[in-house]
Design an enzyme around this catalytic site. Structure first.
Site, PDB file in Angstrom:
ATOM      1  N   GLY A 172      -1.210  -4.863  -2.314  1.00 34.07           N
ATOM      2  CA  GLY A 172      -2.314  -5.777  -2.648  1.00 34.07           C
ATOM      3  C   GLY A 172      -3.367  -5.107  -3.491  1.00 34.07           C
ATOM      4  O   GLY A 172      -3.103  -4.547  -4.550  1.00 34.07           O
ATOM      5  N   GLY A 173      -4.599  -5.164  -2.989  1.00 34.26           N
ATOM      6  CA  GLY A 173      -5.725  -4.585  -3.724  1.00 34.26           C
ATOM      7  C   GLY A 173      -5.528  -3.104  -3.999  1.00 34.26           C
ATOM      8  O   GLY A 173      -6.024  -2.578  -4.992  1.00 34.26           O
ATOM      9  N   GLY A 407       5.926  -4.274 -40.860  1.00 35.54           N
ATOM     10  CA  GLY A 407       4.899  -4.245 -39.819  1.00 35.54           C
ATOM     11  C   GLY A 407       4.746  -2.865 -39.203  1.00 35.54           C
ATOM     12  O   GLY A 407       3.645  -2.460 -38.822  1.00 35.54           O
ATOM     13  N   ALA A 408       5.850  -2.153 -39.102  1.00 36.22           N
ATOM     14  CA  ALA A 408       5.777  -0.824 -38.472  1.00 36.22           C
ATOM     15  C   ALA A 408       4.934   0.112 -39.326  1.00 36.22           C
ATOM     16  O   ALA A 408       4.175   0.922 -38.798  1.00 36.22           O
ATOM     17  CB  ALA A 408       7.173  -0.250 -38.275  1.00 36.22           C
TER      18      ALA A 408
HETATM   19  C1  HXC Z   1      -5.006  -4.144   8.846  1.00 34.09           C
HETATM   20  C2  HXC Z   1      -3.081  -2.900   8.685  1.00 34.09           C
HETATM   21  C3  HXC Z   1      -2.748  -3.529   7.468  1.00 34.09           C
HETATM   22  C4  HXC Z   1      -3.666  -4.495   6.943  1.00 34.09           C
HETATM   23  C5  HXC Z   1      -1.226  -2.088   7.904  1.00 34.09           C
HETATM   24  N1  HXC Z   1      -2.111  -2.043   8.941  1.00 34.09           N
HETATM   25  N2  HXC Z   1      -1.593  -2.993   7.003  1.00 34.09           N
HETATM   26  N3  HXC Z   1      -4.192  -3.223   9.361  1.00 34.09           N
HETATM   27  N4  HXC Z   1      -4.777  -4.764   7.670  1.00 34.09           N
HETATM   28  N5  HXC Z   1      -3.477  -5.065   5.733  1.00 34.09           N
HETATM   29  C6  HXC Z   1      -2.091  -1.151  10.081  1.00 34.09           C
HETATM   30  C7  HXC Z   1      -0.974  -1.443  11.066  1.00 34.09           C
HETATM   31  O1  HXC Z   1      -1.387  -2.428  11.972  1.00 34.09           O
HETATM   32  C8  HXC Z   1      -0.801  -0.079  11.729  1.00 34.09           C
HETATM   33  O2  HXC Z   1      -1.850   0.092  12.688  1.00 34.09           O
HETATM   34  C9  HXC Z   1      -1.059   0.879  10.606  1.00 34.09           C
HETATM   35  O3  HXC Z   1      -1.799   0.158   9.629  1.00 34.09           O
HETATM   36  C10 HXC Z   1       0.214   1.384   9.958  1.00 34.09           C
HETATM   37  O4  HXC Z   1       1.008   0.249   9.581  1.00 34.09           O
HETATM   38  P1  HXC Z   1       2.569   0.189   9.883  1.00 34.09           P
HETATM   39  O5  HXC Z   1       3.000  -1.203   9.571  1.00 34.09           O
HETATM   40  O6  HXC Z   1       2.847   0.717  11.252  1.00 34.09           O
HETATM   41  O7  HXC Z   1       3.153   1.211   8.828  1.00 34.09           O
HETATM   42  P2  HXC Z   1       4.413   1.082   7.884  1.00 34.09           P
HETATM   43  O8  HXC Z   1       5.618   0.682   8.676  1.00 34.09           O
HETATM   44  O9  HXC Z   1       4.503   2.364   7.138  1.00 34.09           O
HETATM   45  O10 HXC Z   1       4.094  -0.101   6.877  1.00 34.09           O
HETATM   46  C11 HXC Z   1       3.010  -0.001   5.997  1.00 34.09           C
HETATM   47  C12 HXC Z   1       2.801  -1.336   5.223  1.00 34.09           C
HETATM   48  C13 HXC Z   1       2.781  -2.512   6.165  1.00 34.09           C
HETATM   49  C14 HXC Z   1       3.971  -1.484   4.202  1.00 34.09           C
HETATM   50  C15 HXC Z   1       1.514  -1.171   4.427  1.00 34.09           C
HETATM   51  O11 HXC Z   1       1.890  -2.213   7.253  1.00 34.09           O
HETATM   52  C16 HXC Z   1       2.323  -3.760   5.514  1.00 34.09           C
HETATM   53  O12 HXC Z   1       3.144  -4.414   4.843  1.00 34.09           O
HETATM   54  N6  HXC Z   1       1.049  -4.119   5.681  1.00 34.09           N
HETATM   55  C17 HXC Z   1       0.510  -5.336   5.114  1.00 34.09           C
HETATM   56  C18 HXC Z   1       0.323  -5.195   3.623  1.00 34.09           C
HETATM   57  C19 HXC Z   1      -0.413  -6.354   3.046  1.00 34.09           C
HETATM   58  O13 HXC Z   1       0.150  -7.426   2.869  1.00 34.09           O
HETATM   59  N7  HXC Z   1      -1.756  -6.184   2.832  1.00 34.09           N
HETATM   60  C20 HXC Z   1      -2.617  -7.198   2.355  1.00 34.09           C
HETATM   61  C21 HXC Z   1      -2.433  -7.283   0.821  1.00 34.09           C
HETATM   62  S1  HXC Z   1      -3.465  -8.520   0.144  1.00 34.09           S
HETATM   63  P3  HXC Z   1      -1.722   1.047  13.959  1.00 34.09           P
HETATM   64  O14 HXC Z   1      -2.923   0.759  14.772  1.00 34.09           O
HETATM   65  O15 HXC Z   1      -0.428   0.694  14.613  1.00 34.09           O
HETATM   66  O16 HXC Z   1      -1.720   2.446  13.444  1.00 34.09           O
HETATM   67  C22 HXC Z   1      -4.800  -7.699  -0.395  1.00 34.09           C
HETATM   68  C23 HXC Z   1      -5.891  -8.607  -0.830  1.00 34.09           C
HETATM   69  C24 HXC Z   1      -6.685  -8.006  -1.918  1.00 34.09           C
HETATM   70  O17 HXC Z   1      -4.885  -6.535  -0.430  1.00 34.09           O
HETATM   71  C25 HXC Z   1      -6.392  -8.720  -3.134  1.00 34.09           C
HETATM   72  C26 HXC Z   1      -7.066  -8.125  -4.271  1.00 34.09           C
HETATM   73  C27 HXC Z   1      -6.471  -8.564  -5.566  1.00 34.09           C
END
Ligand code: HXC
Length: 517
Positions: A172-173, A407-408
């Site tokens: 994401g961000g 053009g190049a």
């Molecule tokens: C809060 C999060 C989180 C999130 C992960 N965690 N993503 N907490 N918000 N977005 C936390 C988990 O709960 C976990 O907490 C720890 O981080 C590690 O995550 P895991 O899933 O155990 O690790 P892993 O298996 O390595 O997977 C990592 C990951 C996956 C690929 C990043 O967690 C994931 O897909 N997360 C969601 C990604 C996502 O969709 N984000 C939002 C994008 S939109 P604990 O407590 O267990 O340690 C965005 C909006 C902005 O960013 C837009 C701007 C343009």
């Protein structure tokens, strides 16, 4: 024995706690993934003992839904400043052991603070990114935090160098901020960049893909063009940061630092005189030409695996940093397509931002013909390159080694786009079209009506070649400043850049231009 002041003991206790990140178990998991901790990365990047942390006591705030069970010092990011090769840099390093390094409102405040300080002090800014993106529990506050960062990435673009190293799953961000920066480094099999991950894609489109195939280093280095450099390990990636920064000044009003060359500026490489084959359809390798002209071992190619028909990279020549742009005739004959135009454009603009002179090596038969290219907007993409070269005020030197057609010719730093010095090798072919294409258009009727159209076409093509497939017509009309022996290229380029060192090109005042995107 005097007792320690309990308030100092309390500070020490908190500091020790802050060093623990998300706790032992999560650090163990981080290590099991083959990743360093956020603090280890900072220590490895900066000169020993130079790191100074700021705002380590910040924790997340306003947990309305009570979703965030634990408060961690630093809130998932370490921020501060330190030194690289004697120069100050500001940086942040996301801590994946704290809520997956995700961006909260307070984390964004910390990041923005170091961004502001970097610009206020005119020094580079480095992002070490390892993050699950916006922290879901904080809703709009985390998204607003990203907006604050993106705005600064954009407003500070071209003011101080901004470099991003992707060190984990950057979702994401966490992927958009790097896209706004000057350099994105990825790590093989360890870092991923995507806006929506495999799970979301499966739910929305039904497509099944793993993280590596969706947004791993291979993808962003060779297919999407999002990343610029790759490394095998985190250590190598951090070395690349230091290496890349060595070519850049700390900000847009300084010049890149001079490095005493070990390579003789007067050196002439005789083998260059034999590099371009007599047969114009036979390729040769432009990378070798570049390496023989610039200071030995100084060429750092950027985006080497994407749009390989174009070459971009930083080098030193006579000890001064230069941006190299060119074609690789060994790949697709060096034709310019959409990706090549995009690749060269962004690089030309980066060099211009940071006062890095441009040296362009031209060997291209033109823009790639085809429906996909036309419908894909090759006009718009090619126009970006015209725009970038035209607006660039840094010293610009162009060397036409062989083909500069249509053009190049125009788009590749041609003289009247504002290039300061244009050289051509005797092998240069500068024309609107290649011989066959040109005579088929110009003499269509004459060829059709001839008794022997094949012989007639050949005769006319030979005459055309005689006139245009050399640099002498272009030189006689002033479109080329000088025709040089290939072996003279290094001393000639060094001399011309030296004479351009104090170049001053005032531009008419405006808010900003409107580059085609
Ligand atoms: C809060 C999060 C989180 C999130 C992960 N965690 N993503 N907490 N918000 N977005 C936390 C988990 O709960 C976990 O907490 C720890 O981080 C590690 O995550 P895991 O899933 O155990 O690790 P892993 O298996 O390595 O997977 C990592 C990951 C996956 C690929 C990043 O967690 C994931 O897909 N997360 C969601 C990604 C996502 O969709 N984000 C939002 C994008 S939109 P604990 O407590 O267990 O340690 C965005 C909006 C902005 O960013 C837009 C701007 C343009």
């Amino acid at each position: 024995m005097t007792q320690e002041d309990p308030r100092i003991l309390e500070l020490r206790k908190i500091r020790t706690k802050a060093l623990e990140g998300g706790g032992e178990e999560r650090i163990r998991k981080q290590k099991a993934r083959g990743k360093m901790t956020a603090r280890e990365r900072v220590t490895l990047l900066l000169a020993a003992g130079t790191f100074n942390e700021i705002e380590p006591f910040i924790t997340h705030q306003g947990d309305e839904m009570n979703l965030l069970q634990d408060k961690f010092y630093g809130d998932g990011v370490i921020t501060g400043y330190g030194q690289i090769s004697g120069r100050t840099v500001y940086l942040y390093s996301q801590d994946f052991t704290i809520y997956g390094g995700t961006l909260s409102e307070m984390q964004s405040h910390k990041i923005c603070r170091v961004m502001d300080l970097a610009v206020r002090n005119g020094v580079p800014f480095i992002s070490l990114i390892d993050s699950g993106g916006a922290r879901i529990q904080e809703g709009v506050r985390s998204m607003g935090g990203y907006a604050e960062i993106f705005r600064r990435n954009a407003q500070y673009s071209g003011v101080v160098p901004q470099l991003a190293v992707m060190l984990g799953p950057c979702a994401g961000g966490a992927a958009y901020s790097p896209a706004l920066q000057d350099l994105v480094i990825m790590i093989d099999k360890k870092s991923f960049m995507f806006l929506t991950g495999p799970e979301v894609i499966k739910a929305v489109t039904g497509e099944v893909i793993d993280s590596e195939s969706l947004g791993g280093a291979d993808v962003h280095m060779s297919i999407s063009g999002v990343a610029h450099l790759r490394a095998g390990t985190e250590k190598e990636a951090l070395e690349l940061v230091r290496h890349f920064l060595s070519y850049l000044p700390s900000n847009n009003v300084e010049n890149p630092s001079f490095v005493q060359p070990r390579d003789d500026p007067a050196r002439m490489d005789e083998s260059l005189n034999r590099v371009v084959p007599l047969d114009p359809t036979e390729p040769y390798i432009m990378h070798h030409v570049i390496e023989k002209i610039v200071d030995q071992d100084s060429f750092l190619e950027i985006q080497p695996d994407w749009a390989r028909n174009a070459i971009i990279g930083l080098a030193r020549i006579g000890g001064h940093s230069v941006g190299i742009v060119g074609q690789e005739p060994a790949i697709m004959a060096g034709v310019i397509d959409i990706d090549a135009a995009d690749k060269m454009t962004r690089f030309v603009r980066m060099c211009d931002c940071f006062n890095i002179p441009l040296v362009t090596f031209v060997d291209s038969p033109g823009f790639l013909p085809g429906i996909a290219q036309e419908h894909g907007g090759i006009i718009r993409h090619g126009a970006k390159l015209l725009y970038a070269y035209s607006e660039a005020t840094v010293p610009k030197v162009c060397l036409i080694t062989r083909k500069a057609y249509g053009g190049a010719y125009v788009v590749m730093s041609s003289k009247y786009l504002g290039t300061d010095v244009t050289y051509a090798w005797p092998s240069a072919e500068i024309a609107v079209l290649g011989a066959e294409g040109a005579v088929n258009i110009l003499y269509k009727k004459q060829i059709e009506m001839s008794k022997n159209p094949t012989a007639e076409r050949k005769k006319l093509a030979d005459e055309y070649r005689e006139k245009f497939n050399n640099p002498y017509y272009a030189a006689s009309t002033g479109y080329v400043d000088d025709i040089i022996e290939p072996r003279e290229s290094r001393p000639k380029i060094i001399a011309s850049l030296s004479a351009l060192r104090d170049k001053y090109t005032p531009a008419p005042p405006r808010k900003h231009g409107n580059i085609p995107v």
